[in-house]
Write an enzyme that holds these catalytic residues in place. Structure first.
Site, short mmCIF file in Angstrom:
data_model
loop_
_atom_site.label_atom_id
_atom_site.label_comp_id
_atom_site.label_asym_id
_atom_site.label_seq_id
_atom_site.Cartn_x
_atom_site.Cartn_y
_atom_site.Cartn_z
N GLU A 45 26.63 50.10 60.05
CA GLU A 45 26.85 48.75 60.15
C GLU A 45 28.28 48.60 60.22
OE1 GLU A 45 25.24 46.47 61.09
OE2 GLU A 45 23.14 47.12 61.01
N TYR A 128 27.87 39.22 57.23
CA TYR A 128 26.94 40.01 58.16
C TYR A 128 26.62 41.23 57.55
CZ TYR A 128 25.38 43.15 61.50
OH TYR A 128 24.55 43.94 62.13
N ASP A 146 24.86 38.01 63.96
CA ASP A 146 26.20 38.73 64.48
C ASP A 146 26.21 38.15 65.97
OD1 ASP A 146 23.90 39.67 65.83
OD2 ASP A 146 24.71 41.47 66.20
#
Length: 353
Positions: A45, A128, A146
């Site tokens: 991520e 996020y 996102d």
DNA sequence: TAACCGTGGGC
DNA sequence: TGCCCAAGGTT
């Protein structure tokens, strides 16, 4: 229960169309009880922040081979981690990656927190990334928003308000759709949809599992959503870079300060960047200015660097930087701008490794 | 809040 | 070629 039906149709699509990615557990494996490794989800991520899947894959494989666990990463040398991140951009991510790994080892026994607040408190983890880790690694029903989700929601509900003003409305739309069942698969499904079907240009609406409920498809506006505020033009800045090679083959480099552009990365000594910056060589030598300049575009400006090269004798102490032996210097550890400078310089120095 | 912070690929 | 875009966070 319309929202339930939409999550359902998307998950059914995901079950047969999920992308096979190195950090991902397939929907079938997850259904069979497998769980993703939070360390690998976190690492992926962070790498994927503002970065394409295609660019991330090889970096992810390299990092997880070098450092299979968060404890391994926490124990790594800063310079090696920065060097391995070179070329991926946004280097504050790499500095925060190391900070985060060390906090997880020191304060959390080497295990990532499983709450939104716990994750959010870690360096480099914002709204996020915290939601994505909680949803994907821990299968918690958090709202993951996102760029993909913003685009999909703007189209699904035909929202014409420009970003970033529309952010709140898009987040609320995403929250209404997030299911309590399979939230991890759902989060990845929306992102896969945005990446493969509901793409920024020329969306493949005919293949979309949400083609029926999609308001923008009905209105014919999908191609133009989401709207965004116009961007400010990028100014052109100028600068100078100095590439010195010592008689024994060593190169004169410097470690850039942690804060600011290319922070913490290796680079060639040089001037500030601006209209017409003053420039002084980092070591006394017979400098040769190259005709070609290194051109590079950053997020908010264009840069044109004039490159100077020189051979210097052994035994002359530099005023700036440090000499790295030819064996210790790996050009792959340079950020892209500095790689461009090196490629011009080595051609002028007639250097072939 | 808005500026700052990289890079490579697609068109 | 130049602009747009990509699984954002920090200050």
């Amino acid at each position: 229960m319309r929202y339930f039906a939409e999550a359902e149709s998307l998950l059914a699509w995901y079950d047969t169309h999920a992308r096979d990615l190195p950090w991902r557990i397939s929907p079938a494996a997850r259904a069979a009880g497998a769980h993703p490794d939070p360390y690998r989800i976190w690492l992926s991520e962070v790498m994927l922040q503002q970065t394409t899947v295609a660019a991330v894959k090889s970096y992810f494989l390299r990092f997880t081979t070098l450092w299979p666990t968060v404890a391994d990463l926490a124990a790594a040398e800063d310079a090696q981690v920065m060097g391995e991140w070179a070329g991926l951009g946004y280097y504050a991510r790499a500095r925060n990656l190391l900070k985060c790994a060390r906090v997880v080892v020191r304060d959390h026994g080497g295990r990532f927190p499983d709450t939104l607040d716990g994750l959010r408190a870690l360096p480099g983890i914002g709204p996020y990334t915290a939601a994505a880790i909680a949803a994907i690694a821990h299968d918690q029903p958090h709202v993951v928003v996102d760029g993909n989700v913003e685009r999909v929601m703007a189209r699904l509900y035909d929202i014409h308000t420009p970003l970033p003003t529309a952010k709140r409305a898009l987040t609320e739309a995403a929250a209404r759709l997030t299911p309590r069942l399979r939230p991890g698969d759902y989060a990845q499904a929306v992102m896969d949809l945005g990446a493969t079907i509901c793409t920024p240009k020329s969306p493949a609406c005919g293949l979309c599992p949400w083609r029926a409920p999609c308001a923008a498809r009905a209105a014919g506006t999908a191609q133009h959503l989401p709207r965004k505020l116009p961007k400010t033009p990028k100014p052109v800045r100028h600068g100078h870079a100095y590439v010195a090679r010592r008689a024994d083959g060593a190169w004169l480099l410097e470690r850039r300060p942690d804060s600011g552009l290319l922070g913490g990365m290796l680079g060639w000594p040089g001037s500030d960047w601006g209209e017409s910056p003053l420039h002084t060589p980092p070591i006394a030598a017979d400098w040769q200015q190259l005709e070609a300049e290194a051109r590079h575009t950053f997020t908010h400006f264009h840069l044109r660097l004039t490159v100077h090269v020189a051979f210097v004798p052994d035994g002359v102490p530099p005023e700036r930087g440090m000499f790295l032996s030819d064996a210790a210097f790996r050009p792959t550890e340079l950020p892209t701008l500095m790689r461009k400078v090196f490629d011009l310089a080595r051609a002028a120095l007639n250097y072939t490794p």
